[in-house]
Design a protein around this motif. Structure first.
Motif, PDB file in Angstrom:
ATOM      1  N   ALA A   1       0.821  -1.212   0.000  1.00 26.06           N
ATOM      2  CA  ALA A   1       0.000   0.000   0.000  1.00 26.06           C
ATOM      3  C   ALA A   1       0.852   1.259   0.000  1.00 26.06           C
ATOM      4  CB  ALA A   1      -0.938  -0.006   1.205  1.00 26.06           C
ATOM      5  N   TRP A   2       2.010   1.216   0.650  1.00 29.43           N
ATOM      6  CA  TRP A   2       2.872   2.395   0.737  1.00 29.43           C
ATOM      7  C   TRP A   2       3.816   2.528  -0.454  1.00 29.43           C
ATOM      8  CZ3 TRP A   2       2.477   6.535   3.653  1.00 29.43           C
ATOM      9  CH2 TRP A   2       1.736   6.465   4.824  1.00 29.43           C
ATOM     10  N   THR A   3       3.980   1.462  -1.237  1.00 26.31           N
ATOM     11  CA  THR A   3       4.951   1.512  -2.345  1.00 26.31           C
ATOM     12  C   THR A   3       4.659   2.612  -3.359  1.00 26.31           C
ATOM     13  OG1 THR A   3       5.423  -0.857  -2.098  1.00 26.31           O
ATOM     14  CG2 THR A   3       5.988   0.179  -4.211  1.00 26.31           C
ATOM     15  N   PRO A   4       3.404   2.786  -3.826  1.00 24.01           N
ATOM     16  CA  PRO A   4       3.156   3.879  -4.782  1.00 24.01           C
ATOM     17  C   PRO A   4       3.518   5.255  -4.229  1.00 24.01           C
ATOM     18  CG  PRO A   4       1.300   2.357  -4.738  1.00 24.01           C
ATOM     19  CD  PRO A   4       2.183   1.987  -3.588  1.00 24.01           C
ATOM     20  N   TRP A   5       3.251   5.468  -2.938  1.00 23.63           N
ATOM     21  CA  TRP A   5       3.569   6.770  -2.350  1.00 23.63           C
ATOM     22  C   TRP A   5       5.079   6.997  -2.275  1.00 23.63           C
ATOM     23  CZ3 TRP A   5      -0.091  10.216  -2.127  1.00 23.63           C
ATOM     24  CH2 TRP A   5      -1.422   9.800  -2.032  1.00 23.63           C
ATOM     25  N   LEU A   6       5.836   5.944  -2.111  1.00 25.49           N
ATOM     26  CA  LEU A   6       7.292   6.089  -2.098  1.00 25.49           C
ATOM     27  C   LEU A   6       7.803   6.524  -3.465  1.00 25.49           C
ATOM     28  CD1 LEU A   6       8.339   2.968   0.024  1.00 25.49           C
ATOM     29  CD2 LEU A   6       8.242   5.366   0.751  1.00 25.49           C
ATOM     30  N   TYR A   7       7.201   5.992  -4.522  1.00 25.07           N
ATOM     31  CA  TYR A   7       7.601   6.414  -5.867  1.00 25.07           C
ATOM     32  C   TYR A   7       7.180   7.850  -6.161  1.00 25.07           C
ATOM     33  CZ  TYR A   7       8.931   1.639  -7.127  1.00 25.07           C
ATOM     34  OH  TYR A   7       9.551   0.420  -7.200  1.00 25.07           O
ATOM     35  N   LEU A   8       6.048   8.251  -5.592  1.00 23.35           N
ATOM     36  CA  LEU A   8       5.541   9.600  -5.831  1.00 23.35           C
ATOM     37  C   LEU A   8       6.177  10.643  -4.928  1.00 23.35           C
ATOM     38  CD1 LEU A   8       1.701   8.877  -6.236  1.00 23.35           C
ATOM     39  CD2 LEU A   8       3.316   9.482  -8.047  1.00 23.35           C
ATOM     40  N   ALA A   9       6.884  10.219  -3.898  1.00 30.11           N
ATOM     41  CA  ALA A   9       7.425  11.151  -2.907  1.00 30.11           C
ATOM     42  C   ALA A   9       8.307  12.240  -3.525  1.00 30.11           C
ATOM     43  CB  ALA A   9       8.178  10.381  -1.820  1.00 30.11           C
ATOM     44  N   PRO A  10       9.265  11.908  -4.410  1.00 27.05           N
ATOM     45  CA  PRO A  10      10.094  12.995  -4.992  1.00 27.05           C
ATOM     46  C   PRO A  10       9.264  14.039  -5.728  1.00 27.05           C
ATOM     47  CG  PRO A  10      11.090  10.853  -5.410  1.00 27.05           C
ATOM     48  CD  PRO A  10       9.722  10.580  -4.855  1.00 27.05           C
ATOM     49  N   ALA A  11       8.280  13.567  -6.514  1.00 28.32           N
ATOM     50  CA  ALA A  11       7.445  14.530  -7.240  1.00 28.32           C
ATOM     51  C   ALA A  11       6.603  15.363  -6.288  1.00 28.32           C
ATOM     52  CB  ALA A  11       6.542  13.797  -8.238  1.00 28.32           C
ATOM     53  N   LEU A  12       6.097  14.746  -5.219  1.00 28.48           N
ATOM     54  CA  LEU A  12       5.289  15.484  -4.247  1.00 28.48           C
ATOM     55  C   LEU A  12       6.119  16.539  -3.536  1.00 28.48           C
ATOM     56  CD1 LEU A  12       3.146  12.598  -2.694  1.00 28.48           C
ATOM     57  CD2 LEU A  12       2.431  14.308  -4.365  1.00 28.48           C
ATOM     58  N   VAL A  13       7.380  16.229  -3.263  1.00 32.65           N
ATOM     59  CA  VAL A  13       8.254  17.208  -2.622  1.00 32.65           C
ATOM     60  C   VAL A  13       8.483  18.407  -3.541  1.00 32.65           C
ATOM     61  CG1 VAL A  13      10.599  17.609  -1.773  1.00 32.65           C
ATOM     62  CG2 VAL A  13       9.380  15.517  -1.144  1.00 32.65           C
ATOM     63  N   VAL A  14       8.725  18.132  -4.822  1.00 31.95           N
ATOM     64  CA  VAL A  14       8.932  19.222  -5.782  1.00 31.95           C
ATOM     65  C   VAL A  14       7.672  20.064  -5.923  1.00 31.95           C
ATOM     66  CG1 VAL A  14       9.430  19.762  -8.193  1.00 31.95           C
ATOM     67  CG2 VAL A  14      10.706  17.955  -7.034  1.00 31.95           C
ATOM     68  N   LEU A  15       6.505  19.396  -6.051  1.00 25.87           N
ATOM     69  CA  LEU A  15       5.252  20.135  -6.163  1.00 25.87           C
ATOM     70  C   LEU A  15       4.970  20.946  -4.906  1.00 25.87           C
ATOM     71  CD1 LEU A  15       2.927  17.537  -7.928  1.00 25.87           C
ATOM     72  CD2 LEU A  15       3.920  19.600  -8.900  1.00 25.87           C
ATOM     73  N   GLY A  16       5.326  20.377  -3.756  1.00 27.38           N
ATOM     74  CA  GLY A  16       5.134  21.126  -2.520  1.00 27.38           C
ATOM     75  C   GLY A  16       5.941  22.407  -2.494  1.00 27.38           C
ATOM     76  N   GLY A  17       7.180  22.326  -3.001  1.00 27.22           N
ATOM     77  CA  GLY A  17       8.012  23.527  -3.034  1.00 27.22           C
ATOM     78  C   GLY A  17       7.559  24.533  -4.062  1.00 27.22           C
ATOM     79  N   LEU A  18       7.019  24.045  -5.198  1.00 26.31           N
ATOM     80  CA  LEU A  18       6.634  24.937  -6.284  1.00 26.31           C
ATOM     81  C   LEU A  18       5.212  25.469  -6.158  1.00 26.31           C
ATOM     82  CD1 LEU A  18       8.179  23.068  -9.360  1.00 26.31           C
ATOM     83  CD2 LEU A  18       9.104  25.047  -8.156  1.00 26.31           C
ATOM     84  N   LEU A  19       4.351  24.774  -5.436  1.00 29.46           N
ATOM     85  CA  LEU A  19       2.947  25.163  -5.353  1.00 29.46           C
ATOM     86  C   LEU A  19       2.503  25.504  -3.941  1.00 29.46           C
ATOM     87  CD1 LEU A  19       1.327  22.546  -7.777  1.00 29.46           C
ATOM     88  CD2 LEU A  19       1.905  24.917  -8.262  1.00 29.46           C
ATOM     89  N   VAL A  20       2.725  24.586  -3.003  1.00 35.99           N
ATOM     90  CA  VAL A  20       2.186  24.771  -1.654  1.00 35.99           C
ATOM     91  C   VAL A  20       2.814  25.988  -0.971  1.00 35.99           C
ATOM     92  CG1 VAL A  20       1.915  23.724   0.614  1.00 35.99           C
ATOM     93  CG2 VAL A  20       1.687  22.318  -1.443  1.00 35.99           C
ATOM     94  N   TYR A  21       4.120  26.087  -1.018  1.00 37.25           N
ATOM     95  CA  TYR A  21       4.774  27.211  -0.328  1.00 37.25           C
ATOM     96  C   TYR A  21       4.410  28.569  -0.942  1.00 37.25           C
ATOM     97  CZ  TYR A  21       8.371  30.134   1.756  1.00 37.25           C
ATOM     98  OH  TYR A  21       9.040  31.138   2.424  1.00 37.25           O
ATOM     99  N   PRO A  22       4.429  28.738  -2.274  1.00 35.99           N
ATOM    100  CA  PRO A  22       3.978  30.025  -2.829  1.00 35.99           C
ATOM    101  C   PRO A  22       2.538  30.362  -2.473  1.00 35.99           C
ATOM    102  CG  PRO A  22       5.229  28.805  -4.463  1.00 35.99           C
ATOM    103  CD  PRO A  22       4.999  27.875  -3.319  1.00 35.99           C
ATOM    104  N   ILE A  23       1.650  29.348  -2.480  1.00 38.50           N
ATOM    105  CA  ILE A  23       0.265  29.619  -2.095  1.00 38.50           C
ATOM    106  C   ILE A  23       0.181  30.061  -0.638  1.00 38.50           C
ATOM    107  CG2 ILE A  23      -1.993  28.537  -1.722  1.00 38.50           C
ATOM    108  CD1 ILE A  23      -1.470  26.851  -4.192  1.00 38.50           C
TER     109      ILE A  23
END
Length: 307
Positions: A20-42
């Motif tokens: 169940a956690w394996t897909p999230w591990l693969y998505l983690a790098p992209a989520l970190v980048v999106l967090g820096g590019l979207l979440v923090y500016p918002i």
């Protein structure tokens, strides 16, 4: 008496949890980048909207003052904001409807023409899609130029200025927005049509259905998830149009007659150095787009559609 069901082994439970956690591990790098590019500016956008933040605060001449909802009160109390909001909604709706109509019509056309015309149309559409907004806006300004543009000569309009009137300027920008946006709709819908079984379309044709009836009663319902995606994407793009309006109307038209929310926020934030007020406009735009997307997705969920 029922025989008790043995509990699954601990190893199997751990294996399921790991899976169940394996897909999230693969998505983690992209989520970190999106967090820096979207979440923090918002987050910063929302934070600045609660403060008095002008050029004096940026330069350090005055301390930053907390205003709470003061920027929003000033914004909602400004009659120009409501005029710009109405113009933005109407303009975005016209752009979305026109883009979907042109894109869907050309997608159906692609299924009717031979390979060579199809390739030519695809290359022309992708060329329009790949053109930067500034370049496309400049080219359209030249085409409709009152002195040197070929459109006025072909139509016999003399030195008519398309950017002088409010509605003609909005129409000119709408044409440019549709020109650079329809390829996304066309390619996406065309891919969806190609995935529809040919037997379904042949059966509808044998029953005597016209092309319009086939689209309305057969293709459109089957392509509803795809149409939802392109509609939401088009709403987001067209509601926050900036470059085309700014370039083609000279920053919002004569006396601000062609302002939309994005250009209005730019003028408040940078031309007037009211960064807090400009941030408040950005937050309002974000909430409107989120509300539109959520309402649309909720309607689809009630109808049993999946994306």
């Amino acid at each position: 008496m029922r025989t008790p069901v043995p509990a699954p082994p601990a190893s199997r439970t751990r294996r399921r949890a790991h899976t169940a956690w394996t897909p999230w591990l693969y998505l983690a790098p992209a989520l970190v980048v999106l967090g820096g590019l979207l979440v923090y500016p918002i987050y910063q956008l929302g934070l600045i909207s609660f403060f008095r933040y002008t050029q004096a605060q940026v330069s350090g001449g005055e301390p930053t003052a907390f205003r709470g909802l003061g920027n929003y009160a000033d914004l909602f109390g400004d009659g120009q904001f409501w005029q710009v909001l109405l113009a933005t909604v109407v303009f975005a709706a016209a752009c979305v409807g026109s883009t979907l109509a042109v894109g869907c019509a050309l997608a159906v056309l692609l299924t009717r023409v031979r390979a060579l015309p199809r390739l030519a149309l695809m290359l022309a559409a992708l060329g329009a899609w790949a053109t930067p907004a500034v370049t496309g806006s400049t080219v359209w300004l030249f085409l409709f130029d009152p002195d040197f543009g070929p459109v006025n000569r072909i139509l016999g309009l003399g030195d008519h200025s398309w950017t002088y009137g409010r509605y003609s300027a909005f129409l000119l920008v709408l044409l440019e927005v549709v020109w650079c946006s329809f390829p996304f709709v066309m390619v996406t819908v065309y891919a969806g049509i190609r995935a529809v079984p040919a037997e379904v379309l042949e059966a509808a044709a044998l029953d005597g259905a016209s092309q319009w009836r086939i689209w309305r009663s057969v293709l459109a319902p089957m392509l509803r998830p795809i149409l939802t995606v392109v509609t939401i994407q088009s709403v987001i793009w067209d509601f926050k149009v900036f470059t085309q309006i700014y370039v083609m109307t000279g920053g919002g038209g004569i006396a601000g007659q062609n302002l939309v929310l994005n250009v209005y926020a730019y003028q408040k934030a940078f031309a007037s150095s009211q960064y807090g007020l400009g941030s408040a406009i950005g937050v309002v735009m974000l909430l409107i787009l989120l509300a539109v997307a959520l309402v649309h997705l909720r309607m689809l969920r009630r109808q049993g559609e999946t994306l």
